[in-house]
Write a protein that holds these residues in place. Sequence first.
Motif, short mmCIF file in Angstrom:
data_model
loop_
_atom_site.label_atom_id
_atom_site.label_comp_id
_atom_site.label_asym_id
_atom_site.label_seq_id
_atom_site.Cartn_x
_atom_site.Cartn_y
_atom_site.Cartn_z
N PHE A 128 4.73 6.63 -5.62
CA PHE A 128 4.99 6.16 -4.25
C PHE A 128 4.07 6.74 -3.18
O PHE A 128 4.06 6.25 -2.06
CB PHE A 128 6.45 6.47 -3.86
CG PHE A 128 7.45 5.83 -4.78
CD1 PHE A 128 7.86 4.52 -4.59
CD2 PHE A 128 7.99 6.54 -5.84
CE1 PHE A 128 8.77 3.92 -5.43
CE2 PHE A 128 8.91 5.95 -6.70
CZ PHE A 128 9.30 4.64 -6.49
N GLU A 168 8.59 9.63 1.71
CA GLU A 168 8.89 8.63 2.74
C GLU A 168 8.79 7.22 2.19
O GLU A 168 9.67 6.38 2.43
CB GLU A 168 7.90 8.81 3.90
CG GLU A 168 8.15 7.92 5.09
CD GLU A 168 7.14 8.17 6.19
OE1 GLU A 168 5.99 7.70 6.07
OE2 GLU A 168 7.49 8.86 7.17
N ARG A 169 7.75 6.95 1.42
CA ARG A 169 7.57 5.61 0.86
C ARG A 169 8.61 5.31 -0.22
O ARG A 169 9.04 4.17 -0.38
CB ARG A 169 6.16 5.45 0.29
CG ARG A 169 5.07 5.43 1.36
CD ARG A 169 3.69 5.31 0.74
NE ARG A 169 2.67 5.31 1.75
CZ ARG A 169 2.25 4.23 2.42
NH1 ARG A 169 2.81 3.06 2.16
NH2 ARG A 169 1.32 4.31 3.33
N GLU A 215 11.34 2.26 -0.09
CA GLU A 215 11.57 1.33 -1.19
C GLU A 215 13.05 1.27 -1.54
O GLU A 215 13.60 0.20 -1.82
CB GLU A 215 10.76 1.77 -2.41
CG GLU A 215 10.93 0.89 -3.64
CD GLU A 215 10.44 -0.54 -3.41
OE1 GLU A 215 11.01 -1.46 -4.04
OE2 GLU A 215 9.50 -0.73 -2.63
N SER A 252 4.49 6.99 10.55
CA SER A 252 4.02 5.84 9.78
C SER A 252 4.35 4.53 10.49
O SER A 252 5.52 4.16 10.59
CB SER A 252 4.66 5.84 8.39
OG SER A 252 4.43 4.62 7.72
N GLU A 294 3.86 1.69 9.27
CA GLU A 294 4.40 0.81 8.22
C GLU A 294 5.91 0.99 8.10
O GLU A 294 6.66 0.01 8.01
CB GLU A 294 3.75 1.14 6.87
CG GLU A 294 4.29 0.30 5.71
CD GLU A 294 3.76 0.75 4.38
OE1 GLU A 294 4.12 0.12 3.38
OE2 GLU A 294 3.00 1.74 4.33
N LEU A 295 6.37 2.24 8.11
CA LEU A 295 7.80 2.50 8.00
C LEU A 295 8.54 1.95 9.22
O LEU A 295 9.58 1.30 9.09
CB LEU A 295 8.07 3.99 7.86
CG LEU A 295 9.54 4.40 7.81
CD1 LEU A 295 10.23 3.76 6.62
CD2 LEU A 295 9.70 5.91 7.76
#
Length: 224
Positions: free
Chosen positions: A74, A78-79, A83, A136, A138-139
């Motif tokens: 990952f 965090e990633r 998920e 992030s 993205e998050l």
Amino acid sequence: MIGARRAKGVTMVENKRAAKRGKGRPNADKNGVGRDALIKAAIELLQELPPSQVTASAIARRAGGDPALVRYYFGNRERLLLEVAQQIGRGNALESPTEGEPEDLLAEFIHATFRFTRSAHNMQRLMIEELDCTQSPELRESVRDWNRGPVDFYQQVKRLDTEDRLTDYDPLFLHLAVVGISDFFVTGRPLIELLLPEGADMEQLAKDYEAFVKRLLLDGLRTR
């Protein structure tokens, strides 16, 4: 002889490169620990612990693998948690309605929210804590899109209410109300148990509470 020495030297270099590539790259097959096992372990831990305690090491230990697997699959914790959130969200998502009785649609979505809260006890807290400390984009965008889904659902129900059977509610406020009401029954369980007789059936209480909330919200949203 020179060719043999050269071939031997090339082989040694290749072996060193292979060893270098292998360093820090855990053997996922050794204990059968892959992406799915890590996600499952994270979900289990989020049922039991506050998000701050669901570390990469804790997740790996629960899955029976190396903490480096989190980074390998990952990139970082965090990633992985993102998920987890997306997977749980997909499992409890409802399609944006194109037809149906507005009151029935609202009742079903309230039920879906409660179902999601039960399946991921600390998910709302997780999103808040992670958003508070993440850098992030993205998050942030993923969490925004995920939470836009319920708001859009409630907005679509308003559009389908062509007979004005419901009051002119704010979709965002309704989403916040349903999330808060459903989430506190889980996160506030110690306080709730304190108010109940010893040995109370919490599962039955949860069902009764959900039914009460449905009636409360739907009665409040119906036009008089």
